[in-house]
Design an enzyme around this catalytic site. Sequence first.
Site, mmCIF file in Angstrom:
data_model
loop_
_atom_site.group_PDB
_atom_site.id
_atom_site.type_symbol
_atom_site.label_atom_id
_atom_site.label_comp_id
_atom_site.label_asym_id
_atom_site.label_seq_id
_atom_site.Cartn_x
_atom_site.Cartn_y
_atom_site.Cartn_z
ATOM 1 N N CYS A 1 26.833 42.187 33.937
ATOM 2 C CA CYS A 1 26.624 42.534 35.340
ATOM 3 C C CYS A 1 25.579 43.621 35.387
ATOM 4 O O CYS A 1 25.750 44.653 34.751
ATOM 5 C CB CYS A 1 27.926 43.013 35.981
ATOM 6 S SG CYS A 1 27.674 43.653 37.661
ATOM 7 N N HIS B 1 38.454 35.623 35.923
ATOM 8 C CA HIS B 1 37.083 35.798 35.426
ATOM 9 C C HIS B 1 37.102 36.973 34.466
ATOM 10 O O HIS B 1 37.301 38.114 34.887
ATOM 11 C CB HIS B 1 36.181 36.064 36.641
ATOM 12 C CG HIS B 1 34.747 36.345 36.336
ATOM 13 N ND1 HIS B 1 33.757 35.407 36.521
ATOM 14 C CD2 HIS B 1 34.115 37.455 35.869
ATOM 15 C CE1 HIS B 1 32.578 35.927 36.200
ATOM 16 N NE2 HIS B 1 32.777 37.178 35.798
ATOM 17 N N ASN C 1 30.429 37.178 29.673
ATOM 18 C CA ASN C 1 31.629 36.427 30.010
ATOM 19 C C ASN C 1 32.288 35.944 28.726
ATOM 20 O O ASN C 1 31.631 35.791 27.708
ATOM 21 C CB ASN C 1 31.245 35.170 30.816
ATOM 22 C CG ASN C 1 30.609 35.498 32.140
ATOM 23 O OD1 ASN C 1 29.399 35.405 32.304
ATOM 24 N ND2 ASN C 1 31.408 35.890 33.111
ATOM 25 N N HIS D 1 35.439 39.191 31.187
ATOM 26 C CA HIS D 1 34.366 39.554 30.257
ATOM 27 C C HIS D 1 35.034 40.057 28.978
ATOM 28 O O HIS D 1 36.140 40.596 29.011
ATOM 29 C CB HIS D 1 33.458 40.617 30.864
ATOM 30 C CG HIS D 1 32.563 40.083 31.942
ATOM 31 N ND1 HIS D 1 31.212 39.919 31.773
ATOM 32 C CD2 HIS D 1 32.837 39.647 33.195
ATOM 33 C CE1 HIS D 1 30.683 39.413 32.877
ATOM 34 N NE2 HIS D 1 31.652 39.241 33.765
ATOM 35 N N ARG E 1 24.891 31.208 36.395
ATOM 36 C CA ARG E 1 24.810 32.294 37.388
ATOM 37 C C ARG E 1 25.146 33.636 36.731
ATOM 38 O O ARG E 1 24.276 34.425 36.421
ATOM 39 C CB ARG E 1 25.777 31.997 38.557
ATOM 40 C CG ARG E 1 25.465 32.771 39.831
ATOM 41 C CD ARG E 1 25.993 34.202 39.858
ATOM 42 N NE ARG E 1 27.448 34.256 39.661
ATOM 43 C CZ ARG E 1 28.101 35.389 39.432
ATOM 44 N NH1 ARG E 1 27.461 36.542 39.376
ATOM 45 N NH2 ARG E 1 29.410 35.381 39.232
ATOM 46 N N ASP E 2 26.400 33.883 36.407
ATOM 47 C CA ASP E 2 26.770 35.195 35.893
ATOM 48 C C ASP E 2 26.196 35.418 34.498
ATOM 49 O O ASP E 2 25.819 36.536 34.135
ATOM 50 C CB ASP E 2 28.304 35.325 35.846
ATOM 51 C CG ASP E 2 28.759 36.771 35.772
ATOM 52 O OD1 ASP E 2 28.026 37.660 36.244
ATOM 53 O OD2 ASP E 2 29.846 37.031 35.230
#
Lengths: 298, 298
Positions: B235, B202, B244, B204, B9-10
């Site tokens: 993002c 979460h 990430n 990065h 997903r991300d």
Amino acid sequence: MEIVEVGPRDGLQNEKRVLPTSVKVGYVSRAIAAGLRRIEVAAFARPDRVPQMADAEEVLRSVPRRPGVRYVALVLNGRGLDRALALEAARPDEINYVVVASDEFSRRNQGMSTASSLGAFRAVAERARDAGLFVTLTVAAAFGCPFTGSVPVSRVRDIVADAGPLDEICLADTIGAGVPGQVTELAAAMRTVAPVAPLRAHFHNTRNTGYANAIAAVTSGFVALDASLGGIGGCPFAPAATGNIATEDLAYLLNRSALKTGVDVTAAAAAGTWIGSELGLAPVPAQLGRAGDFPLAS
Amino acid sequence: MEIVEVGPRDGLQNEKRVLPTSVKVGYVSRAIAAGLRRIEVAAFARPDRVPQMADAEEVLRSVPRRPGVRYVALVLNGRGLDRALALEAARPDEINYVVVASDEFSRRNQGMSTASSLGAFRAVAERARDAGLFVTLTVAAAFGCPFTGSVPVSRVRDIVADAGPLDEICLADTIGAGVPGQVTELAAAMRTVAPVAPLRAHFHNTRNTGYANAIAAVTSGFVALDASLGGIGGCPFAPAATGNIATEDLAYLLNRSALKTGVDVTAAAAAGTWIGSELGLAPVPAQLGRAGDFPLAS
């Protein structure tokens, strides 16, 4: 927290493109402008083995001498110290002598066992201290050996216990395999054999643990950290080793953690990007040059 | 320590190359084979804004359903939840709802203020919980906003205090600006308003602080960490955001820190390298695929 800029030595020595002395001096000047005050600028190694360091004498004669700025040279044996002392007024302020923690890596790197290298260190250290030079012992591969694997903490402790007088102990994760728990364990072990010597650490970011290790070093009593502007570098004798942790990224981490480094992150990032372009690296491993400081200046 | 795999997903949503569903399913299957058990596989976002996620339904219908494997879908509003519930047997096990901590970023990302987004969350969360779905609230930009700078800890605390019942709190450093001290402060603040909810983080690695932050999360009470195989991602609405933290590099760090993740580092690194080749990225940000595990298997 002191950042020792090692880009002009450890950063450059693994790079294929050999830079002219003038570019190295430009790198050092940019480091000073960014606020770095202790800079490893040369290695007295064999030019056939480390061509990038062949101009060590010329670099030391050419770098700007300013109050408060100290230059370090890497020395591997008595011949290296002879070269350093022969420079007279252009001498380095400090020597950094490397002993490799594992015999196999020591033989491949320096052609002798760890014990022989340590014996040679004691003689070199005595002469260097008599000449007024600050002496650091770096224990390389202290967090692991690329050929034989794990290195026991007791092995590193015993090397330092047998080293004789020294001004500073530097523990190096030459191959970038270490994790924070090792940093803490090694710091505690150092205190059993060297209660007062300042501790310095040297991390590579080969497996993305370098900055976590740096924070562990801060909290376990290390007072100096090596880093290279741009995050360039590696070790020509360690397979798959990659760059030092980057000065600009480390300064960002420490400055924002309320630890004063004296380093201007933006100037450091610009210097890292610049040396990357001189080396034909795009991008450099350092991230600050791309991401920018935070919070943004208003 | 649980690693939540968010690469499908991300990791993917910021990549220009839109992958076919079959490749996404291959990515998920490789994650499972590497030992990951909680995987964020889709976002119910507008296909015109996030084209990579346009096949969310097809992905959820196609991923292998195995005992012990839980799938997460990102949801931004009631319409997203409707899409998730309409999948019936192919529903995700969990929804992850994102509220952005700064109004400016929230408006740009979701077209509404933080307060409006939080109000919408409460309604969605109630419906989702009634339908038996596990509900995570992610507070994005909790460590800083790319448009307005610093985000006070009290702002993040107040968002969580107003969120109503939830099964998990995830604090996201969407732009990779955070440092370990913030992790510790935010953890303490969470405990004043949500004493028992599990904490997830979460990170990065935009400024090379992600892994240091992960270690800080472990020591300050977080029990789950997001990461993406290969370290891909970013993002689309946060300038200069990068990937990430990488699952394989995080697993190396945690496994060697005596924290069980259940992740096979070598299999994870191979999966990261593979998705990089599918995306045309060489190399991926993850380092383990190049450096290899340590100590080497004998």
